[in-house]
Design an enzyme around this catalytic site. Sequence first.
Site, PDB file in Angstrom:
ATOM      1  N   ALA A   5     -19.747  13.379  11.666  1.00  0.00           N
ATOM      2  CA  ALA A   5     -19.196  12.509  12.722  1.00  0.00           C
ATOM      3  C   ALA A   5     -20.291  11.901  13.606  1.00  0.00           C
ATOM      4  O   ALA A   5     -20.114  10.801  14.150  1.00  0.00           O
ATOM      5  CB  ALA A   5     -18.210  13.298  13.577  1.00  0.00           C
ATOM      6  N   TYR A  52     -12.477  15.415   1.164  1.00  0.00           N
ATOM      7  CA  TYR A  52     -13.836  15.941   0.956  1.00  0.00           C
ATOM      8  C   TYR A  52     -14.001  16.804  -0.294  1.00  0.00           C
ATOM      9  O   TYR A  52     -15.118  17.240  -0.598  1.00  0.00           O
ATOM     10  CB  TYR A  52     -14.267  16.745   2.197  1.00  0.00           C
ATOM     11  N   ARG A  83     -12.270   4.099   4.836  1.00  0.00           N
ATOM     12  CA  ARG A  83     -11.510   4.949   5.764  1.00  0.00           C
ATOM     13  C   ARG A  83     -11.290   4.235   7.106  1.00  0.00           C
ATOM     14  O   ARG A  83     -11.340   3.019   7.166  1.00  0.00           O
ATOM     15  CB  ARG A  83     -12.258   6.281   5.917  1.00  0.00           C
ATOM     16  N   PRO A 123     -21.801  18.407  11.857  1.00  0.00           N
ATOM     17  CA  PRO A 123     -20.634  19.148  12.299  1.00  0.00           C
ATOM     18  C   PRO A 123     -19.477  19.151  11.304  1.00  0.00           C
ATOM     19  O   PRO A 123     -19.208  18.155  10.643  1.00  0.00           O
ATOM     20  CB  PRO A 123     -20.216  18.429  13.585  1.00  0.00           C
ATOM     21  N   ASN A 124     -18.852  20.304  11.218  1.00  0.00           N
ATOM     22  CA  ASN A 124     -17.641  20.546  10.407  1.00  0.00           C
ATOM     23  C   ASN A 124     -17.918  20.644   8.904  1.00  0.00           C
ATOM     24  O   ASN A 124     -17.006  20.950   8.131  1.00  0.00           O
ATOM     25  CB  ASN A 124     -16.562  19.476  10.676  1.00  0.00           C
ATOM     26  N   HIS A 176     -22.928  10.669   2.514  1.00  0.00           N
ATOM     27  CA  HIS A 176     -21.562  11.053   2.870  1.00  0.00           C
ATOM     28  C   HIS A 176     -20.807  11.409   1.605  1.00  0.00           C
ATOM     29  O   HIS A 176     -20.984  10.759   0.565  1.00  0.00           O
ATOM     30  CB  HIS A 176     -20.826   9.905   3.571  1.00  0.00           C
TER      31      HIS A 176
HETATM   32  C1  DQA Z   1     -18.666  12.468   6.352  1.00  0.00           C
HETATM   33  C2  DQA Z   1     -17.909  11.229   6.864  1.00  0.00           C
HETATM   34  C3  DQA Z   1     -17.799  11.239   8.383  1.00  0.00           C
HETATM   35  O1  DQA Z   1     -17.084  10.099   8.831  1.00  0.00           O
HETATM   36  C4  DQA Z   1     -17.048  12.471   8.845  1.00  0.00           C
HETATM   37  O2  DQA Z   1     -17.020  12.524  10.262  1.00  0.00           O
HETATM   38  C5  DQA Z   1     -17.583  13.733   8.264  1.00  0.00           C
HETATM   39  C6  DQA Z   1     -18.038  13.744   6.880  1.00  0.00           C
HETATM   40  C7  DQA Z   1     -18.672  12.542   4.813  1.00  0.00           C
HETATM   41  O3  DQA Z   1     -19.512  13.274   4.273  1.00  0.00           O
HETATM   42  O4  DQA Z   1     -17.845  11.917   4.146  1.00  0.00           O
HETATM   43  O5  DQA Z   1     -17.555  14.785   8.902  1.00  0.00           O
HETATM   44  O6  DQA Z   1     -20.010  12.382   6.792  1.00  0.00           O
END
Ligand code: DQA
Length: 149
Positions: free
Chosen positions: A76, A22, A106, A9-10, A99
């Site tokens: 997430a 990111y 974090r 997600p996202n 990641h």
């Molecule tokens: C993530 C790290 C996760 O904590 C976060 O919720 C993400 C991206 C990363 O690629 O750094 O959406 O997976």
Amino acid sequence: MKVLFLNGPNLNLLGTREPGVYGRSTLAAIEARVRRRAGELGIAVEWRQSNLEGELVTWIQQAAGAFDFLVLNAAAYTHTSVALRDAIAAAGVPTLEVHLSNVHAREEFRHRSLIAAVCRGVIAGFGSTSYLLALEAVNALATEAASSA
Ligand code: DQA
């Protein structure tokens, strides 16, 4: 060799999403970098993204017998999903957790991964290069396995 890259997600918002955390690369740009390197290594790549936990679960289940490795940025869901963990364990496809950010530097809720224990290894904190490092790791593991067979 076939590798399935799954993005949670996202991650479709990369490029504009919290660039300080990111970076400015879009997911499509990261995919292009991975595909270029995979071409050099002779690795076939399939690339998918979903905001839906169940869709990711289904794709992981379907990877059994269809892919040699799974590279998973569960985003997430890394920190919440027993369903993803169970799917990885059930599918039995060696999985690398990736990641972009260094989750350990974090918020505390990002320090715990529910999937790490069923993954072959974890790569975090190198921005979009984390994906390239995962591809190199997959290549090294496959080469190692072939030479010991
Ligand atoms: C993530 C790290 C996760 O904590 C976060 O919720 C993400 C991206 C990363 O690629 O750094 O959406 O997976």
